[in-house]
Design an enzyme around this catalytic site. Structure first.
Site, short mmCIF file in Angstrom:
data_model
loop_
_atom_site.label_atom_id
_atom_site.label_comp_id
_atom_site.label_asym_id
_atom_site.label_seq_id
_atom_site.Cartn_x
_atom_site.Cartn_y
_atom_site.Cartn_z
N HIS A 1 -13.15 15.53 32.54
CA HIS A 1 -14.05 16.46 31.84
C HIS A 1 -14.55 15.95 30.49
CE1 HIS A 1 -10.40 17.52 29.60
NE2 HIS A 1 -11.20 17.97 28.67
C1 UD1 Z 1 -13.04 21.87 25.59
C2 UD1 Z 1 -12.44 21.14 24.39
C3 UD1 Z 1 -11.54 20.02 24.88
C4 UD1 Z 1 -10.51 20.52 25.86
C5 UD1 Z 1 -11.22 21.25 27.00
C6 UD1 Z 1 -10.27 21.80 28.02
C7 UD1 Z 1 -13.92 21.07 22.40
C8 UD1 Z 1 -14.82 20.22 21.59
N1 UD1 Z 1 -13.50 20.53 23.57
O1 UD1 Z 1 -13.87 20.95 26.28
O2 UD1 Z 1 -10.87 19.45 23.77
O3 UD1 Z 1 -9.78 19.42 26.40
O4 UD1 Z 1 -11.98 22.32 26.42
O5 UD1 Z 1 -10.94 22.20 29.18
O6 UD1 Z 1 -13.61 22.16 22.00
N2 UD1 Z 1 -18.08 25.76 31.04
C9 UD1 Z 1 -18.22 26.74 32.00
N3 UD1 Z 1 -17.31 27.75 32.00
C10 UD1 Z 1 -16.28 27.83 31.13
C11 UD1 Z 1 -16.15 26.82 30.16
C12 UD1 Z 1 -17.05 25.79 30.13
O7 UD1 Z 1 -19.11 26.72 32.81
O8 UD1 Z 1 -15.48 28.79 31.21
C13 UD1 Z 1 -19.03 24.61 31.04
C14 UD1 Z 1 -20.26 24.85 30.23
O9 UD1 Z 1 -21.32 24.21 30.86
C15 UD1 Z 1 -19.97 24.14 28.93
C16 UD1 Z 1 -19.13 22.97 29.41
O10 UD1 Z 1 -18.39 23.47 30.50
O11 UD1 Z 1 -21.11 23.77 28.25
C17 UD1 Z 1 -18.21 22.43 28.37
O12 UD1 Z 1 -17.39 23.48 27.82
P1 UD1 Z 1 -16.88 23.38 26.30
O13 UD1 Z 1 -15.97 24.52 26.02
O14 UD1 Z 1 -17.99 23.13 25.38
O15 UD1 Z 1 -16.05 22.04 26.27
P2 UD1 Z 1 -14.96 21.47 27.30
O16 UD1 Z 1 -15.57 20.28 27.93
O17 UD1 Z 1 -14.39 22.52 28.18
#
Ligand code: UD1
Length: 351
Positions: A202
């Site tokens: 991820h």
């Molecule tokens: C975040 C943390 C990372 C952690 C990870 C665990 C930051 C900078 N990064 O990364 O350190 O290891 O969480 O998973 O805070 N999305 C969904 N549904 C959700 C959550 C996310 O669809 O419930 C998708 C969205 O498109 C979003 C993308 O995942 O833009 C990334 O989510 P985001 O929370 O920004 O960062 P993670 O990659 O999950």
């Protein structure tokens, strides 16, 4: 004593579980969820499976660019901190939710404790590295999981604020491992005990560049046993956008699973392929070999003890690394013995 825990993303819910239990009888413990993760299987499922009390507040911030997401959290948390006037704001790990809570609290002169303080990758391309460094330097109390983390904090002049409490992920992992022992593996794809690998990807550095993501998927596809890829929504979204088929060769793609299912899937697997911080360590604690798709790791002990191998470039040879023989057994316990949450709560009470 009133403590406000701020969480928002999947690994933080796991760390919150043992802390919430250890707080009982010692503090008026409130929970604020920023809403960074919001899908049922990225958020609510963890609260239900791990018996975590329902959050007292949910900001519903959702996904967004770093500034937009962190800014919305800052504004929302400021109000919650003012309204609840906690003695401590407790922040977890290294996500945008961690940084937002730390900054909101210190500006209001509310003391901040940082759980999982002192981790460093020394890779400034990682958003988490900035979140960690800035949070550690803002916080009043640094609750470190390992001696290596304590040493990093001392190097940065933060020794006086630091306490070695151990790793709360060990607490929750051991509890859940014992709960699921002997139960069948619950994955969408049928698997045979010891006859499959578990994979997760991820990190932006692996998902955002189509050429690199394609090379990683091609490498995993060549592994000689089935690989169950638990696809984070970020991975699914970007693979689709770049036209990359995740279900290639040995790979079968599955939705992310809950924590008990994950622990059971890992403990019964032949190994783990991941870029997650937490999963590398969980694999080690369960004594399952791990291959980490990153140039470095914060959890250096897993590599030094022979249970984790880093692969950053030569993904053509990934399968051979994944299928290497098991390392020699060890009884080393660099992540503590499962008592860290109690030690963390004690440190808050004492101060
Ligand atoms: C975040 C943390 C990372 C952690 C990870 C665990 C930051 C900078 N990064 O990364 O350190 O290891 O969480 O998973 O805070 N999305 C969904 N549904 C959700 C959550 C996310 O669809 O419930 C998708 C969205 O498109 C979003 C993308 O995942 O833009 C990334 O989510 P985001 O929370 O920004 O960062 P993670 O990659 O999950």
């Amino acid at each position: 004593m009133r403590v406000l825990s701020v969480v928002g993303a999947r690994p933080q819910f796991v760390k919150l579980a043992p802390i919430a239990r250890a707080m009982a009888g010692h503090a008026d413990h409130l929970i604020a969820h920023t809403g960074q993760h919001y899908d049922h299987n990225m958020s609510d499922a963890f609260f239900a499976d791990l018996g975590i009390p329902h959050p007292d507040f949910n900001l519903g911030v959702g996904s967004g660019k770093h500034g937009e997401q962190t800014g919305a959290m800052l504004a929302g948390l400021e109000k919650i901190i003012e309204d609840t006037a906690p003695d401590w704001v407790l922040v977890y790990g290294d996500t945008n939710s961690t940084l937002a809570a730390a900054v909101a609290a210190v500006k209001l002169h509310v003391r901040v404790a940082h759980l999982e303080a002192g981790l460093r990758s020394f890779n400034r391309r990682m958003p988490e590295e900035h979140n960690r460094v800035l949070t550690d330097h803002a916080a009043d109390l640094l609750l470190a999981p390992t001696q290596v983390a304590m040493d990093h904090l001392a190097t940065e002049g933060l020794a006086e604020r630091s306490v070695l409490v151990g790793d709360v992920m060990t607490d929750v992992l051991y509890q859940v491992r014992d709960q699921v022992a002997g139960t069948p593996v619950d994955l969408a794809t049928p698997v045979e005990r010891g006859g499959y690998y578990v994979a997760t990807i991820h990190r932006p550095d692996n998902t955002d560049d189509p050429a690199r993501l394609r090379a990683i998927i091609d490498g995993i596809a060549k592994v000689g046993k089935p690989v169950v890829l638990l696809a984070h929504p970020r991975l699914r979204g970007l693979a689709e956008r770049h036209g990359i088929e995740l279900g290639a060769g040995s790979i079968t793609v599955s939705e992310p699973v809950g924590y008990p299912q994950l622990v059971n899937a890992v403990v019964n697997s032949a190994g783990v392929i991941t870029d997650s911080g937490g999963l590398q360590k969980e694999a080690f604690l369960l004594r399952v070999p791990c291959t980490t798709l990153r140039p470095e790791t914060e959890w250096v002990e897993t590599v030094e003890l022979g249970w984790n191998v880093l692969v950053d470039r030569d993904f053509d040879a990934l399968a051979a690394t994944v299928e290497r023989p098991r390392p020699a057994d060890t009884d080393a316990a660099p992540y503590g013995t499962g008592q860290a949450a109690a030690a963390a709560v004690r440190a808050l009470v004492e101060r």
